[in-house]
Design a protein around this motif. Structure first.
Motif, PDB file in Angstrom:
ATOM      1  N   HIS A  91       0.927  -1.119  -0.133  1.00 31.00           N
ATOM      2  CA  HIS A  91      -0.194   0.127   0.030  1.00 31.00           C
ATOM      3  C   HIS A  91       0.839   1.330   0.011  1.00 31.00           C
ATOM      4  O   HIS A  91       1.847   1.259   0.887  1.00 31.00           O
ATOM      5  N   ILE A  92       0.559   2.224  -0.903  1.00 37.18           N
ATOM      6  CA  ILE A  92       1.304   3.714  -0.979  1.00 37.18           C
ATOM      7  C   ILE A  92       0.661   4.592  -0.615  1.00 37.18           C
ATOM      8  O   ILE A  92      -0.655   4.793  -1.156  1.00 37.18           O
ATOM      9  N   ILE A  93       0.797   5.647   0.069  1.00 38.03           N
ATOM     10  CA  ILE A  93       0.239   6.590   0.160  1.00 38.03           C
ATOM     11  C   ILE A  93       0.973   7.924  -0.253  1.00 38.03           C
ATOM     12  O   ILE A  93       2.334   8.090  -0.269  1.00 38.03           O
ATOM     13  N   ALA A  94       0.112   8.425  -0.887  1.00 39.36           N
ATOM     14  CA  ALA A  94       0.677   9.739  -1.888  1.00 39.36           C
ATOM     15  C   ALA A  94       0.006  11.009  -1.831  1.00 39.36           C
ATOM     16  O   ALA A  94      -1.109  10.985  -1.295  1.00 39.36           O
ATOM     17  N   PRO A  95       0.362  12.298  -2.407  1.00 38.34           N
ATOM     18  CA  PRO A  95      -0.108  13.294  -1.921  1.00 38.34           C
ATOM     19  C   PRO A  95      -1.361  13.468  -2.945  1.00 38.34           C
ATOM     20  O   PRO A  95      -1.281  13.166  -4.088  1.00 38.34           O
ATOM     21  N   ASP A  96      -2.196  14.413  -2.364  1.00 38.74           N
ATOM     22  CA  ASP A  96      -3.341  14.661  -3.469  1.00 38.74           C
ATOM     23  C   ASP A  96      -2.926  15.621  -4.413  1.00 38.74           C
ATOM     24  O   ASP A  96      -3.526  15.636  -5.533  1.00 38.74           O
ATOM     25  N   ASP A  97      -1.810  16.499  -4.290  1.00 38.18           N
ATOM     26  CA  ASP A  97      -1.188  17.079  -5.350  1.00 38.18           C
ATOM     27  C   ASP A  97      -0.085  16.601  -5.862  1.00 38.18           C
ATOM     28  O   ASP A  97       1.350  16.977  -5.375  1.00 38.18           O
ATOM     29  N   MET A  98      -0.160  15.566  -6.753  1.00 40.49           N
ATOM     30  CA  MET A  98       1.011  14.672  -7.151  1.00 40.49           C
ATOM     31  C   MET A  98       1.203  14.897  -8.764  1.00 40.49           C
ATOM     32  O   MET A  98       0.086  14.955  -9.443  1.00 40.49           O
ATOM     33  N   TYR A  99       2.581  14.971  -8.874  1.00 38.04           N
ATOM     34  CA  TYR A  99       2.613  15.003 -10.568  1.00 38.04           C
ATOM     35  C   TYR A  99       1.686  14.005 -11.233  1.00 38.04           C
ATOM     36  O   TYR A  99       1.814  12.827 -11.105  1.00 38.04           O
ATOM     37  N   GLU A 141       6.254  14.957  -2.482  1.00 41.18           N
ATOM     38  CA  GLU A 141       6.538  15.927  -3.573  1.00 41.18           C
ATOM     39  C   GLU A 141       6.404  17.190  -2.986  1.00 41.18           C
ATOM     40  O   GLU A 141       5.347  17.643  -2.652  1.00 41.18           O
ATOM     41  N   THR A 142       7.513  18.023  -2.861  1.00 39.98           N
ATOM     42  CA  THR A 142       7.781  19.118  -2.199  1.00 39.98           C
ATOM     43  C   THR A 142       8.928  19.965  -2.742  1.00 39.98           C
ATOM     44  O   THR A 142      10.071  19.556  -2.948  1.00 39.98           O
ATOM     45  N   PRO A 143       8.629  21.210  -3.279  1.00 36.25           N
ATOM     46  CA  PRO A 143       7.044  21.809  -3.574  1.00 36.25           C
ATOM     47  C   PRO A 143       6.349  20.798  -4.530  1.00 36.25           C
ATOM     48  O   PRO A 143       6.987  20.141  -5.561  1.00 36.25           O
ATOM     49  N   SER A 144       5.209  20.723  -4.514  1.00 35.60           N
ATOM     50  CA  SER A 144       4.397  20.046  -5.444  1.00 35.60           C
ATOM     51  C   SER A 144       3.888  20.692  -6.664  1.00 35.60           C
ATOM     52  O   SER A 144       4.216  21.814  -6.878  1.00 35.60           O
ATOM     53  N   ASN A 145       3.558  19.790  -7.555  1.00 32.73           N
ATOM     54  CA  ASN A 145       3.196  20.399  -9.033  1.00 32.73           C
ATOM     55  C   ASN A 145       1.745  20.180  -9.331  1.00 32.73           C
ATOM     56  O   ASN A 145       1.293  18.954  -9.078  1.00 32.73           O
ATOM     57  N   ASP A 170      10.083  13.279  -4.194  1.00 32.84           N
ATOM     58  CA  ASP A 170      10.249  14.090  -5.461  1.00 32.84           C
ATOM     59  C   ASP A 170      10.828  15.316  -5.466  1.00 32.84           C
ATOM     60  O   ASP A 170      10.094  16.127  -4.766  1.00 32.84           O
ATOM     61  N   ASN A 171      12.213  15.466  -5.627  1.00 30.30           N
ATOM     62  CA  ASN A 171      12.664  16.606  -5.299  1.00 30.30           C
ATOM     63  C   ASN A 171      12.934  17.438  -6.567  1.00 30.30           C
ATOM     64  O   ASN A 171      13.779  18.087  -6.685  1.00 30.30           O
ATOM     65  N   THR A 172      11.972  17.151  -7.511  1.00 27.56           N
ATOM     66  CA  THR A 172      12.476  17.722  -8.938  1.00 27.56           C
ATOM     67  C   THR A 172      12.333  19.270  -8.889  1.00 27.56           C
ATOM     68  O   THR A 172      13.160  19.968  -9.596  1.00 27.56           O
ATOM     69  N   PHE A 173      11.338  19.738  -8.436  1.00 28.61           N
ATOM     70  CA  PHE A 173      10.978  21.459  -8.397  1.00 28.61           C
ATOM     71  C   PHE A 173      11.955  22.319  -7.518  1.00 28.61           C
ATOM     72  O   PHE A 173      12.447  22.998  -7.850  1.00 28.61           O
ATOM     73  N   ALA A 174      12.701  21.345  -6.392  1.00 28.50           N
ATOM     74  CA  ALA A 174      13.744  22.156  -5.506  1.00 28.50           C
ATOM     75  C   ALA A 174      15.006  21.903  -6.069  1.00 28.50           C
ATOM     76  O   ALA A 174      15.980  22.927  -6.042  1.00 28.50           O
TER      77      ALA A 174
END
Length: 371
Positions: A91-99, A141-145, A170-174
């Motif tokens: 089971h994975i918990i992921a953010p509601d604002d995810m890429y 994912e922070t900051p989120s996309n 996910d560190n893509t934005f930062a």
């Protein structure tokens, strides 16, 4: 070494035969065995390893202060390798604002293999409610996309560690110039290297960096080698070359984004600006504590409807209407259109990848488009 020095030296290996200062591109797919059957050059077959990829992975690991790194043909391939490494039923918990690309992977490719919930991971009470005995991974994912939400990495790690759950950021934005999740306790960092690492909108790549060479990391490495979703030697060469200027490029992106966000926040046609470097950002205090700089991405909500947002971007001259981010040129995008019918992104939101043009020119262009 400081991060500027790492970026220049850790991804390059001088050629011993020619004494070339810059490592050449090694295109060979296979490597000669020694008379004893061993591989004296350290490489067997280019799907398994390649000199250019080894150099790229070395600089990636050092930039994120990790134990090891694995590079991939795209950010999506990197993310998928994490999901493929998990046991069936995890089971994975992921953010509601995810890429949306990785969110759609889970929803369309891993149904029946993995289970997942998309929630507000910043709400500790909600997070605790969604943790199950089979929860094995919390993805942040922070900051989120594209809503630029900031997740408190230390808080998520504290919750996860008490349950033996892995945390991937996910560190893509930062980028590691603005934030270093492994130092805050995350187990794994993911990047779309297509973005700021590449920096010129002309190549694709992905990366995973681990805090330790665990059994789980070996499984991810196995997925990388057996799945074969690797970058070419040429892509590795150009990524390593681009990374040399990463610290200085990101500093420019950050400076321009801060000034552009401050301009937009005062404009009468703008309802709200989403940028972690503004005190008005709801998680400004968290961003200020855990980020080294606030990044080059921002979103803003127009006072109007979807048609108004399209009218604005169609008047722009310097901001190109295009997806992706992290290049030297400024891009702008109506994000809800890209994300599809199930998007939660406001229809009057525009996402901006702030480039390295002169800030006065960028502000002037937005000013005339918003007039």
């Amino acid at each position: 070494m400081k991060i500027e020095t790492i970026a220049i030296h850790a991804g390059n290996k001088k050629d011993e035969s020619s004494k070339a200062v810059i490592q050449p591109i090694i295109l060979s797919t296979t490597f000669e065995r020694g008379i004893d059957g061993d591989f004296p050059g350290g490489h067997i077959y280019s799907r398994s390893s390649n000199p250019n990829r080894a150099s790229l992975e070395n600089v990636l690991a050092q930039l994120e202060c990790g134990a090891d790194a694995a590079s991939f043909s795209s950010g999506n391939a990197a993310g998928m390798s994490v999901f493929q490494s998990l046991p069936t039923g995890t089971h994975i918990i992921a953010p509601d604002d995810m890429y949306h690309g990785l969110r759609n992977q889970l929803k369309n490719l891993f149904v029946g293999i993995l289970t997942f919930d998309f929630i507000d991971v910043n709400n500790t009470d909600v997070l605790q409610q969604y943790i199950k005995p089979e929860t094995g991974l919390i993805w942040i994912e922070t900051p989120s996309n594209p809503l630029l939400k900031i997740t408190d990495i230390k808080k998520i790690v504290a919750v996860a560690k008490t349950r033996g759950i892995k945390v991937v950021c996910d560190n893509t934005f930062a980028t590691p110039i603005c934030q270093q999740p492994l130092a805050l306790g995350a187990d794994l960092v993911m990047h779309s290297a297509t973005k700021y690492f590449g920096g010129h909108s002309d190549l694709m790549g992905g990366a995973l960096i681990t805090a330790e060479k665990s059994e789980w990391w070996q499984k991810i490495r196995q997925v990388q080698e057996m799945g074969g979703a690797i970058p070419s030697p040429t892509d590795c060469y150009y990524l390593a070359r681009s990374i040399k200027t990463l610290p200085y490029r990101v500093k420019g992106h950050v400076q321009n984004a801060q000034l552009l966000a401050e301009f937009l926040e005062q404009h009468p046609m703008v309802e709200r600006v989403l940028y972690p470097g503004l005190p008005s950002h709801p998680q400004y205090a968290i961003a200020k504590e855990q980020m080294l700089a606030f990044g080059g991405m921002l979103s803003f909500i127009v006072k109007g409807d979807e048609n108004d947002t399209h009218n604005i971007i169609n008047k722009l001259n310097l901001f190109t209407r295009a997806t992706s981010l992290g290049g030297v040129e400024s891009l702008i995008e109506h994000r809800a259109t890209v994300e599809g019918p199930d998007t939660k992104t406001p229809r009057n939101l525009l996402r901006v990848s702030v480039g390295l043009e002169h800030i006065d020119d960028l502000i002037a262009d937005l000013k005339q488009a918003l007039a």
